[in-house]
Design an enzyme around this catalytic site. Structure first.
Site, PDB file in Angstrom:
ATOM      1  CE1 TYR A   1      -2.411   6.654  13.856  1.00  0.00           C
ATOM      2  CE2 TYR A   1      -1.304   8.220  12.419  1.00  0.00           C
ATOM      3  CZ  TYR A   1      -1.513   7.682  13.668  1.00  0.00           C
ATOM      4  OH  TYR A   1      -0.818   8.179  14.731  1.00  0.00           O
TER       5      TYR A   1
ATOM      6  CG  ASP B   1      -0.809  11.679  22.179  1.00  0.00           C
ATOM      7  OD1 ASP B   1      -0.606  12.521  23.079  1.00  0.00           O
ATOM      8  OD2 ASP B   1      -0.495  10.483  22.271  1.00  0.00           O
TER       9      ASP B   1
ATOM     10  CG  ASP C   1      -2.003  -1.042   1.123  1.00  0.00           C
ATOM     11  OD1 ASP C   1      -2.516  -1.254   0.013  1.00  0.00           O
ATOM     12  OD2 ASP C   1      -2.340  -1.664   2.160  1.00  0.00           O
ATOM     13  N   GLY C   2       1.989   1.167   0.718  1.00  0.00           N
ATOM     14  CA  GLY C   2       2.911   2.311   0.784  1.00  0.00           C
ATOM     15  C   GLY C   2       3.446   2.661  -0.603  1.00  0.00           C
TER      16      GLY C   2
ATOM     17  NE  ARG D   1      -6.085  22.508  26.830  1.00  0.00           N
ATOM     18  CZ  ARG D   1      -7.070  23.363  26.586  1.00  0.00           C
ATOM     19  NH1 ARG D   1      -8.252  22.920  26.197  1.00  0.00           N
ATOM     20  NH2 ARG D   1      -6.882  24.657  26.722  1.00  0.00           N
TER      21      ARG D   1
ATOM     22  CB  SER E   1      -9.538   4.511  -0.062  1.00  0.00           C
ATOM     23  OG  SER E   1      -8.771   5.669  -0.264  1.00  0.00           O
TER      24      SER E   1
END
Ligand code: NAD
Length: 267
Positions: free
Chosen positions: A167, A154, A45-46, A152, A162
């Site tokens: 993530y 991370d 995929d990368g 507030r 898609s």
């Protein structure tokens, strides 16, 4: 047919690229690095993310095909040993009963970044994220120009349909079928207590909505556009909306989205 191949660079991908060129040459396909009609990604995929960003200026005139070298990818329909079959379908020699190739279009998101030092605009295939480098981020989230929440935590992830299986899924976001023109905003470890409050759930915004994320303190931030990392310490705001253009994939055989999902996560 004008084509280009982009591979992951490992031995197997390079070998498959050579095989592809040989078979494509026999069919009279023309290798064209500047204005290909079809871009083949060989890897994972990368690799497709790389291929997409390599040809970002030519997206409306390109259709992508993915060949995977490991386990089945979300953007890769073909296995390494299926290259001869793929080439024969690409050259229209699939034989009787072969389904006609279909072009499927997936939505993208556009991200307009305003820094004290200038503006820039990016298109994402998977997602945009805003993350802290050295501590909690403080960011105001507006939806359609109205204050929605003060975040507030991370970070914040804004994904395409898609990209919702990437993530976004790790963040507990919903998987969204790519026929739905939408973006999804998910939280990365938000702080929620009696003082600070965020919605907690992922939000799915339709095509005609937008969200703005305003940096609300001096902060060192990491911005990601798919696999691309950008460090910023003077961010003012980011506007996210569904992009006008879409990415096109050629499907020489059906591989429905929910089958990909099942294959990737259950089977
Ligand atoms: P990578 O090699 O670390 O890839 C991470 C994984 O994400 C791989 O297994 C890849 O197959 C998978 N992936 C990529 N796009 C996907 C999609 N649309 N649906 C389902 N799975 C998908 O990193 P990379 O190759 O540079 O890829 C960057 C991508 O990695 C980012 O776009 C992001 O989606 C993903 N990522 C995920 C996490 C996480 O899940 N915690 C964290 C960082 C990045």
């Amino acid at each position: 047919m004008r084509y280009y191949v982009l591979d992951r660079g490992d031995d197997l991908s390079v070998e498959l690229t050579e095989q592809f060129h040989k078979l494509a040459g026999e069919q009279g396909f023309e290798l064209d690095a500047k204005s290909p009609e079809i871009v083949v990604s060989i890897g994972g995929d990368g690799t497709m993310l790389h291929a997409f960003h390599t040809f970002i200026d030519r997206i409306p005139s390109i259709a992508f095909v993915g060949i995977h070298t490991g386990h089945l990818g979300f953007y890769a329909d073909w296995k390494a040993d299926e290259i001869p079959e793929l080439i024969s379908l690409m050259s229209g020699q699939g034989g009787p009963g072969t389904p006609k190739p279909r072009i499927v279009n997936y939505p993208l998101i556009e991200v307009e970044i305003t820094k004290k030092s200038g503006k820039a605009s990016y298109i994402c295939l998977n997602e945009f994220t805003l993350k802290s480098v050295d501590g909690t981020i403080v960011a105001q989230v507006d939806i359609n120009d109205r204050l929605f929440e003060m975040f507030r935590g991370d970070g914040i992830c804004v994904s395409t349909p898609s990209g919702s299986t990437a993530y976004n899924k790790s963040l507990g976001g919903a998987m969204v079928h790519p026929s739905i023109e939408a973006l999804q905003l998910s939280e990365i470890a938000s702080i929620n207590n009696r003082v600070y409050r965020t919605m907690g759930s992922s939000l799915v915004l339709p095509k005609h909505h937008h969200c703005d994320i305003y940096s609300r303190k001096e902060q060192n931030l990491l911005i990601t556009i798919d696999h691309i990392n950008l460090h910023m310490n003077d961010l003012v705001s980011v506007r996210c909306h569904v992009a006008r253009q879409k990415i096109s994939f050629v499907r020489y055989r059906p591989f429905p989205f929910w089958e990909r999902v099942r294959n990737a996560f259950l089977d």
